[in-house]
Design a protein around this motif. Structure first.
Motif, PDB file in Angstrom:
ATOM      1  N   ILE A 159       0.853  -1.105   0.033  1.00 32.58           N
ATOM      2  CA  ILE A 159       0.042   0.101   0.004  1.00 32.58           C
ATOM      3  C   ILE A 159       0.913   1.436  -0.058  1.00 32.58           C
ATOM      4  O   ILE A 159       2.191   0.984  -0.109  1.00 32.58           O
ATOM      5  N   VAL A 160       0.245   2.262   0.087  1.00 34.63           N
ATOM      6  CA  VAL A 160       1.078   3.822   0.119  1.00 34.63           C
ATOM      7  C   VAL A 160       1.358   4.207   1.579  1.00 34.63           C
ATOM      8  O   VAL A 160       0.086   4.175   2.335  1.00 34.63           O
ATOM      9  N   GLY A 161       2.334   4.594   1.908  1.00 32.09           N
ATOM     10  CA  GLY A 161       2.421   5.327   3.175  1.00 32.09           C
ATOM     11  C   GLY A 161       3.531   6.198   3.263  1.00 32.09           C
ATOM     12  O   GLY A 161       4.585   6.199   2.369  1.00 32.09           O
ATOM     13  N   ILE A 162       3.540   7.458   3.579  1.00 38.84           N
ATOM     14  CA  ILE A 162       4.447   8.451   3.589  1.00 38.84           C
ATOM     15  C   ILE A 162       4.646   8.961   5.209  1.00 38.84           C
ATOM     16  O   ILE A 162       3.816   9.031   5.972  1.00 38.84           O
ATOM     17  N   LYS A 163       5.996   9.255   5.239  1.00 39.45           N
ATOM     18  CA  LYS A 163       6.628  10.018   6.442  1.00 39.45           C
ATOM     19  C   LYS A 163       6.913  11.293   5.969  1.00 39.45           C
ATOM     20  O   LYS A 163       7.618  11.607   4.926  1.00 39.45           O
ATOM     21  N   PRO A 164       5.961  12.237   6.593  1.00 41.72           N
ATOM     22  CA  PRO A 164       6.280  13.787   5.796  1.00 41.72           C
ATOM     23  C   PRO A 164       7.315  14.521   6.437  1.00 41.72           C
ATOM     24  O   PRO A 164       8.142  13.805   7.466  1.00 41.72           O
ATOM     25  N   THR A 165       7.781  15.451   5.686  1.00 43.42           N
ATOM     26  CA  THR A 165       8.771  16.286   6.543  1.00 43.42           C
ATOM     27  C   THR A 165       8.782  16.311   8.004  1.00 43.42           C
ATOM     28  O   THR A 165       7.438  16.801   8.705  1.00 43.42           O
ATOM     29  N   TYR A 166       9.820  16.430   8.930  1.00 42.87           N
ATOM     30  CA  TYR A 166       9.496  16.552  10.357  1.00 42.87           C
ATOM     31  C   TYR A 166       9.001  17.858  10.518  1.00 42.87           C
ATOM     32  O   TYR A 166       9.530  18.881   9.983  1.00 42.87           O
ATOM     33  N   GLY A 167       7.933  17.816  11.451  1.00 42.60           N
ATOM     34  CA  GLY A 167       7.323  19.227  11.703  1.00 42.60           C
ATOM     35  C   GLY A 167       6.145  19.292  11.160  1.00 42.60           C
ATOM     36  O   GLY A 167       5.251  20.267  11.266  1.00 42.60           O
ATOM     37  N   THR A 168       5.633  18.878   9.966  1.00 44.32           N
ATOM     38  CA  THR A 168       4.472  18.857   9.001  1.00 44.32           C
ATOM     39  C   THR A 168       3.196  18.643   9.477  1.00 44.32           C
ATOM     40  O   THR A 168       2.455  19.362   9.601  1.00 44.32           O
ATOM     41  N   VAL A 169       3.502  17.623  10.546  1.00 42.86           N
ATOM     42  CA  VAL A 169       2.183  16.999  11.240  1.00 42.86           C
ATOM     43  C   VAL A 169       2.356  16.995  12.826  1.00 42.86           C
ATOM     44  O   VAL A 169       3.518  16.732  13.144  1.00 42.86           O
ATOM     45  N   SER A 170       1.743  17.819  13.413  1.00 46.32           N
ATOM     46  CA  SER A 170       1.896  18.004  15.066  1.00 46.32           C
ATOM     47  C   SER A 170       1.880  16.567  15.729  1.00 46.32           C
ATOM     48  O   SER A 170       1.320  15.630  15.467  1.00 46.32           O
ATOM     49  N   ARG A 171       3.148  16.505  16.522  1.00 45.55           N
ATOM     50  CA  ARG A 171       3.416  15.434  17.448  1.00 45.55           C
ATOM     51  C   ARG A 171       2.449  15.629  18.585  1.00 45.55           C
ATOM     52  O   ARG A 171       2.678  14.769  19.429  1.00 45.55           O
ATOM     53  N   PHE A 172       1.699  16.512  18.736  1.00 43.94           N
ATOM     54  CA  PHE A 172       1.086  16.613  20.174  1.00 43.94           C
ATOM     55  C   PHE A 172       0.127  15.649  20.213  1.00 43.94           C
ATOM     56  O   PHE A 172      -0.688  15.524  19.328  1.00 43.94           O
ATOM     57  N   GLY A 173      -0.080  14.855  21.247  1.00 42.31           N
ATOM     58  CA  GLY A 173      -0.896  13.703  21.370  1.00 42.31           C
ATOM     59  C   GLY A 173      -0.406  12.401  20.971  1.00 42.31           C
ATOM     60  O   GLY A 173      -1.087  11.646  21.063  1.00 42.31           O
ATOM     61  N   LEU A 174       0.961  12.589  20.514  1.00 41.65           N
ATOM     62  CA  LEU A 174       1.676  11.181  19.845  1.00 41.65           C
ATOM     63  C   LEU A 174       2.469  10.813  21.002  1.00 41.65           C
ATOM     64  O   LEU A 174       3.267  11.487  21.737  1.00 41.65           O
ATOM     65  N   ILE A 175       2.163   9.559  21.608  1.00 38.78           N
ATOM     66  CA  ILE A 175       3.177   8.870  22.738  1.00 38.78           C
ATOM     67  C   ILE A 175       4.536   8.952  22.162  1.00 38.78           C
ATOM     68  O   ILE A 175       4.909   8.370  21.345  1.00 38.78           O
ATOM     69  N   ALA A 176       5.420   9.956  22.889  1.00 36.59           N
ATOM     70  CA  ALA A 176       6.763  10.059  22.350  1.00 36.59           C
ATOM     71  C   ALA A 176       7.642   8.830  22.631  1.00 36.59           C
ATOM     72  O   ALA A 176       7.835   8.162  23.422  1.00 36.59           O
ATOM     73  N   PHE A 177       8.417   8.738  21.286  1.00 37.12           N
ATOM     74  CA  PHE A 177       9.597   7.539  21.303  1.00 37.12           C
ATOM     75  C   PHE A 177      10.924   8.485  21.026  1.00 37.12           C
ATOM     76  O   PHE A 177      11.565   8.627  22.209  1.00 37.12           O
ATOM     77  N   GLY A 178      11.104   8.836  19.895  1.00 39.08           N
ATOM     78  CA  GLY A 178      12.414   9.636  19.729  1.00 39.08           C
ATOM     79  C   GLY A 178      11.941  11.078  19.267  1.00 39.08           C
ATOM     80  O   GLY A 178      11.518  11.110  18.162  1.00 39.08           O
ATOM     81  N   SER A 179      11.895  12.008  19.806  1.00 32.66           N
ATOM     82  CA  SER A 179      11.271  13.337  19.908  1.00 32.66           C
ATOM     83  C   SER A 179      11.816  14.157  18.727  1.00 32.66           C
ATOM     84  O   SER A 179      11.201  14.861  17.851  1.00 32.66           O
ATOM     85  N   SER A 180      13.148  13.754  18.167  1.00 35.55           N
ATOM     86  CA  SER A 180      13.583  14.475  16.956  1.00 35.55           C
ATOM     87  C   SER A 180      13.339  13.590  15.856  1.00 35.55           C
ATOM     88  O   SER A 180      13.767  14.166  14.618  1.00 35.55           O
ATOM     89  N   LEU A 181      12.726  12.479  16.020  1.00 37.22           N
ATOM     90  CA  LEU A 181      12.661  11.431  14.740  1.00 37.22           C
ATOM     91  C   LEU A 181      11.139  11.375  14.410  1.00 37.22           C
ATOM     92  O   LEU A 181      10.847  11.205  13.081  1.00 37.22           O
ATOM     93  N   ASP A 182      10.260  11.396  15.540  1.00 36.62           N
ATOM     94  CA  ASP A 182       8.856  10.821  15.397  1.00 36.62           C
ATOM     95  C   ASP A 182       7.892  11.718  14.436  1.00 36.62           C
ATOM     96  O   ASP A 182       8.408  12.969  14.433  1.00 36.62           O
ATOM     97  N   GLN A 183       7.266  11.054  13.509  1.00 36.95           N
ATOM     98  CA  GLN A 183       6.292  11.855  12.837  1.00 36.95           C
ATOM     99  C   GLN A 183       5.121  11.113  12.280  1.00 36.95           C
ATOM    100  O   GLN A 183       5.105   9.919  11.865  1.00 36.95           O
ATOM    101  N   ILE A 184       3.847  11.636  12.599  1.00 36.46           N
ATOM    102  CA  ILE A 184       2.584  10.904  12.355  1.00 36.46           C
ATOM    103  C   ILE A 184       2.466  10.948  10.792  1.00 36.46           C
ATOM    104  O   ILE A 184       2.727  12.074  10.079  1.00 36.46           O
ATOM    105  N   GLY A 185       1.920   9.997  10.025  1.00 33.81           N
ATOM    106  CA  GLY A 185       1.720  10.022   8.576  1.00 33.81           C
ATOM    107  C   GLY A 185       0.648   9.153   8.128  1.00 33.81           C
ATOM    108  O   GLY A 185       0.072   8.267   9.065  1.00 33.81           O
ATOM    109  N   PRO A 186      -0.008   9.224   6.927  1.00 37.56           N
ATOM    110  CA  PRO A 186      -1.279   8.395   6.482  1.00 37.56           C
ATOM    111  C   PRO A 186      -0.708   7.190   5.866  1.00 37.56           C
ATOM    112  O   PRO A 186       0.351   7.154   4.868  1.00 37.56           O
TER     113      PRO A 186
END
Length: 488
Positions: free
Chosen positions: A186-213
């Motif tokens: 299927i299709v999955g993207i990791k957006p540019t860091y900071g493009t999607v808010s990490r607020f509410g994402l349970i943190a693992f690596g804060s300088s690396l984590d990014q939510i995507g679809p």
């Protein structure tokens, strides 16, 4: 009846014309989840009552013809906060945690009248590449239930690939969206860091984590990213960069776009059949007018080592909050405060999480900080500079998403180093904060192969442009696993 064989645009058209109601679509989606769940084990919870109530209210209000996402069901990875819906991060530590707030990405989905249908399985606290580290159950690959779905967002990927939902959200720290997308076709993207808010994402690596679809097609992926992207003052790492319409270049030709193929991405450790598939995909892009040339990213070979120092160090800090005091699991046999901390964390965390906490704590400890964490940061800068040099002359980079196709359940879980090395092609993208997408590019022995396209920061529109051009002139995305009515 399933509706998950229709695109978001097609579903929207049916909803606007009232040929189907939001309640009917939601009920059909819940039936799809339940009928296939025993095979793939993609979900940890189903939000049935609240989803149906939301759908009924939406039907009463009416579907906005200008809002393509209105009434569309959405599955959410279980490390993304959902108000009043169990959010465990697939850990015993949070077995009973119901947040009192929504993650920004979820709130934005609700604002577009999307319907959160359930929470998907994952590697515990997003630490793993196979979805076998969940405290509750392993998820299976949609194409072959004896194979892993990839990790850590394996549940979100398998749910889309199996036709349980059309769209889902995951998180990507070192490849956790792209690798499961590749393994499940299927299709999955990791957006540019900071493009999607990490607020509410349970943190693992804060300088690396990014939510995507995750999605079945490139356009749907861009449509969902349009929903969840944007600046958020509650996230200090959220970018103020103006967010464009990510679908804006879809359909444009790719003539004369320059795409780099790093020799390091096709070297040692890459399965020969995967390599052959990616080279065939590169030739196909050339036939569409793109210019493909070999380049070098010399420091990418250090990516795995750098990542497991940086990510584990950040994890050891982020996971200090899980101590048995405020919420979640608490050891019952503790007799004093020290024992509450020690026994709760010993019993509540799984083996992989404890391994990474110990590695990170060691890397940050007095006497070792300069040798490990500081050095990793310096090499990370070299990796970033490698990308910058290539992007001075090229629009995108291409390569395999993963070095192999999905492997058997249980075959690598005993060897953490082998599991770590499977992320060697995705990790550098996170270290540099770049956007990277995985799209279906073929099959090896009946299992999907993912093509990874990487762009400079904030180049998602171009990434989607090339991905959509490849998709429009191939039929890999149209092939479905048996569980979703396919013949493979």
């Amino acid at each position: 009846m399933t509706w998950n064989n229709k695109t978001v645009d097609e579903l929207h058209d049916l909803l606007v014309k009232k040929e189907i109601s939001a309640v009917e679509l939601t009920k059909a989606t819940i039936e799809d989840i339940q009928s296939r769940e025993a095979a793939v084990d993609a979900f940890l919870s189903i939000n049935e009552d609240k989803a149906l109530a939301q759908a009924a209210a939406l039907d009463q209000k009416g579907i906005d013809a200008d809002n393509v996402m209105a009434g569309i069901p959405l599955a959410v990875k279980d490390n993304i906060s959902t108000k009043g819906i169990l959010t465990t991060a697939a850990s015993k530590m949070l077995y009973n945690y119901e947040p009192i707030f929504d993650a920004t990405a979820v709130a934005q989905a609700y604002a577009k009248d999307m319907i959160v249908i359930g929470k998907t399985n994952m590697d515990e606290f997003a630490m793993g590449g196979s979805n076998e580290n969940s405290a509750f159950k392993p998820t299976k690959n949609a194409w072959d239930q004896t194979k892993v779905p990839g990790g850590s967002s394996g549940g979100s990927a398998a749910a889309v690939a199996a036709g349980q939902v059309r769209l889902s959200l995951g998180s990507d720290t070192g490849g956790s969206i792209r690798q499961p997308a590749a393994f499940n076709g299927i299709v999955g993207i990791k957006p540019t860091y900071g493009t999607v808010s990490r607020f509410g994402l349970i943190a693992f690596g804060s300088s690396l984590d990014q939510i995507g679809p995750f999605s079945q097609t490139v356009k749907e992926n861009a449509q969902l990213l349009n929903v969840i992207a944007g600046h958020d003052k509650r996230d200090a790492t959220s970018t103020a960069h103006e967010i464009a319409d990510f679908t804006s270049k879809i359909g444009q030709d790719i003539k004369d776009l320059k795409i780099a193929l790093p020799k390091e991405y096709m070297g040692e450790g890459i399965d020969p059949q995967v390599k052959e598939t990616i080279l065939k995909a590169a030739k196909h892009l050339e036939s569409l007018g793109a210019i493909i040339e070999e380049v070098s990213l010399p420091h990418s070979k250090y990516g795995v080592a750098v990542y497991y120092i940086v990510a584990s160090s950040e994890a050891s800090s982020n996971l200090q909050r899980f101590d048995g005091i405020r919420y979640g699991f608490r050891a019952e046999d503790a007799t004093n405060l020290e024992e509450i901390y020690v026994k709760t964390r010993s019993q509540g965390f799984g083996e992989e999480v404890k391994r990474r906490i110990m590695l990170g704590t060691f890397s940050l400890s007095s006497g070792y900080y300069d040798a490990y964490f500081k050095k990793a940061g310096q090499v990370r800068t070299l990796i970033i500079q490698d990308f910058e040099k290539v992007f001075a002359d090229y629009d995108l980079i291409l390569g395999p998403t993963a070095p192999t196709v999905a492997y058997g359940l249980g075959t690598q879980s005993h060897d953490p180093v082998a599991m770590y090395l499977a992320d060697l092609l995705t990790i550098p993208v996170n270290l540099a904060g770049l956007p990277g997408i995985s799209i279906p590019a073929g099959f090896v022995e009946g299992l999907p192969v993912g093509l990874q396209l990487i762009g400079p920061k904030y180049s998602e529109e171009t990434v989607y442009q090339v991905a959509a051009a490849f998709e429009a002139t191939t039929d890999y995305h149209k092939q479905q696993p048996v569980i979703f009515g396919g013949d493979k």
